[in-house]
Design a protein around this motif. Structure first.
Motif, short mmCIF file in Angstrom:
data_model
loop_
_atom_site.label_atom_id
_atom_site.label_comp_id
_atom_site.label_asym_id
_atom_site.label_seq_id
_atom_site.Cartn_x
_atom_site.Cartn_y
_atom_site.Cartn_z
N LEU A 159 0.85 -1.18 0.00
CA LEU A 159 0.00 0.00 0.00
C LEU A 159 0.88 1.23 0.00
O LEU A 159 1.81 1.34 0.81
CB LEU A 159 -0.92 -0.01 1.22
N GLY A 160 0.61 2.17 -0.89
CA GLY A 160 1.32 3.43 -0.91
C GLY A 160 0.35 4.58 -0.79
O GLY A 160 -0.69 4.60 -1.45
N HIS A 161 0.67 5.54 0.07
CA HIS A 161 -0.18 6.72 0.23
C HIS A 161 0.52 7.95 -0.32
O HIS A 161 1.70 8.17 -0.09
CB HIS A 161 -0.50 6.97 1.71
N SER A 162 -0.22 8.76 -1.08
CA SER A 162 0.26 10.05 -1.58
C SER A 162 1.57 9.85 -2.34
O SER A 162 1.63 9.04 -3.28
CB SER A 162 0.41 11.02 -0.41
N ALA A 163 2.66 10.54 -1.95
CA ALA A 163 3.93 10.35 -2.64
C ALA A 163 4.42 8.91 -2.51
O ALA A 163 5.13 8.40 -3.39
CB ALA A 163 4.97 11.32 -2.10
N GLY A 164 4.05 8.24 -1.43
CA GLY A 164 4.37 6.83 -1.29
C GLY A 164 3.65 5.97 -2.31
O GLY A 164 4.10 4.87 -2.63
N GLY A 165 2.53 6.47 -2.83
CA GLY A 165 1.86 5.78 -3.92
C GLY A 165 2.68 5.81 -5.19
O GLY A 165 2.73 4.83 -5.94
N GLY A 166 3.35 6.95 -5.43
CA GLY A 166 4.25 7.02 -6.58
C GLY A 166 5.41 6.06 -6.44
O GLY A 166 5.79 5.39 -7.41
N LEU A 167 5.97 5.98 -5.23
CA LEU A 167 7.04 5.02 -4.98
C LEU A 167 6.55 3.59 -5.17
O LEU A 167 7.24 2.75 -5.76
CB LEU A 167 7.58 5.22 -3.56
N ALA A 168 5.33 3.30 -4.70
CA ALA A 168 4.75 1.96 -4.87
C ALA A 168 4.60 1.62 -6.35
O ALA A 168 4.83 0.47 -6.76
CB ALA A 168 3.41 1.87 -4.15
N LEU A 169 4.22 2.60 -7.17
CA LEU A 169 4.11 2.38 -8.61
C LEU A 169 5.45 2.01 -9.22
O LEU A 169 5.54 1.09 -10.04
CB LEU A 169 3.56 3.63 -9.29
N LEU A 170 6.50 2.72 -8.82
CA LEU A 170 7.83 2.41 -9.36
C LEU A 170 8.32 1.05 -8.89
O LEU A 170 8.96 0.31 -9.65
CB LEU A 170 8.83 3.51 -8.97
N TYR A 171 8.02 0.70 -7.63
CA TYR A 171 8.39 -0.63 -7.14
C TYR A 171 7.66 -1.70 -7.93
O TYR A 171 8.26 -2.71 -8.33
CB TYR A 171 8.09 -0.77 -5.65
N ALA A 172 6.37 -1.50 -8.17
CA ALA A 172 5.58 -2.48 -8.92
C ALA A 172 6.13 -2.66 -10.33
O ALA A 172 6.17 -3.78 -10.86
CB ALA A 172 4.12 -2.04 -8.98
#
Length: 294
Positions: A93-106
């Motif tokens: 789960l990534g929130h806000s800017a962490g969502g962008g990081l989660a996208l790059l990890y995925a």
């Protein structure tokens, strides 16, 4: 707090909260320690939340090279934590800017994910707009007593060239980021300066240019299901921006939380937890795709 050593020797901290299957949670800000996430409302009742502090924030060490704060380089910290935890595959789960990081990890490690949950995610990392229809979302709250001051601050934050330049206007702007500007929201917003590392904020996107074509190819082949969760009242990302990101993924579910802002677990903890847990239940035990909708 527990610690692990990342790829470059930096000692990073994380805490675990709750009970149940693990859910790795990436904080946003960018540059805000994971404390602001709390226990994600009622979600910790059914999930063991793994909450890392991004390098340079909270209890994590600050490396000598600030270039390692950049969002694409933080992918290696997420992978190092997964390895440390001994998880072959994980719900992320990534929130806000962490969502962008989660996208790059995925995009880089698609085989390591069982499910991907993006909560009011920043879309900067994939070169997409987060403010589609923001003026309409903001205008819809014109009856609020704080509206005029918040809109003026919003203009200043939006035009700021750096996070430091925006910082003096953030508190006046914050009511727009919450579904309800009540005592809990005020306390949550007031905690931001002490939890945020401006150095991490400033370097998070510095020098980063997304390879949008490559990312779209990678995310378009993502084997795990994706939940995009927007807040109805969030000006960044707006529900329209989140919906526009849906075609990035082959198997996606969109949820818009009524009355929710940028931190939807504060606005309605039960609704937030039910949405996320309902999605994860369909994927965590077998890894079978959820039935997506757009």
């Amino acid at each position: 707090m527990e610690t692990f050593t990342s790829y470059d020797g930096t000692e990073l901290a994380f805490r675990t909260v709750g009970d149940g299957p693990p859910l790795l949670v990436l904080p946003g800000g960018p540059g805000r320690a994971a404390a602001y996430l709390g226990d994600l409302g009622d979600l910790a009742a059914t999930r063991t939340l793994i909450l890392p502090d991004t390098r340079g924030t909270g209890a994590s060490a600050t490396p000598a090279d600030p270039g390692t704060f950049r969002v694409d380089r933080l992918v290696d910290d997420v992978e190092a934590l997964r390895r440390h935890l001994g998880l072959e595959r994980v719900d992320l789960l990534g929130h806000s800017a962490g969502g962008g990081l989660a996208l790059l990890y995925a995009a880089e490690h698609p085989d390591r994910l069982t499910g991907l949950v993006l909560v009011t995610p920043s879309l900067t990392a994939v070169g997409a707009a987060s403010d589609l229809g923001a003026e309409q979302v903001i205008a819809a709250r014109a009856a609020e007593p704080w509206h005029a001051e918040a809109v003026a601050a919003y203009r200043k934050v939006k035009s700021a060239r750096t996070f430091a330049e925006a910082a003096p206007h953030r508190m006046a702007f914050e009511p727009l980021m919450y579904g309800r500007w009540d005592d809990a929201a005020r306390a949550h917003a007031a905690a931001d300066p002490a939890q945020r590392s401006l150095a991490v904020s400033e370097h998070y996107y510095a020098g980063y240019t997304p390879d949008t074509e490559r990312l779209r190819r990678q995310l378009g082949a993502l084997p795990c299901p994706v939940l995009l969760l927007a807040g109805e009242l969030d000006p960044w990302p707006t529900p329209a921006a989140v919906a526009a990101a849906a075609p990035l993924f082959p198997d996606v579910t969109i949820a818009v939380q009524p009355g929710g802002g940028h931190y939807p677990w504060l606005d309605d903890p039960a609704a937030f937890a039910a949405t996320v847990e309902g999605f994860l239940r369909r994927t965590a035990t077998t890894g079978a795709p959820a039935q997506g909708s757009r």
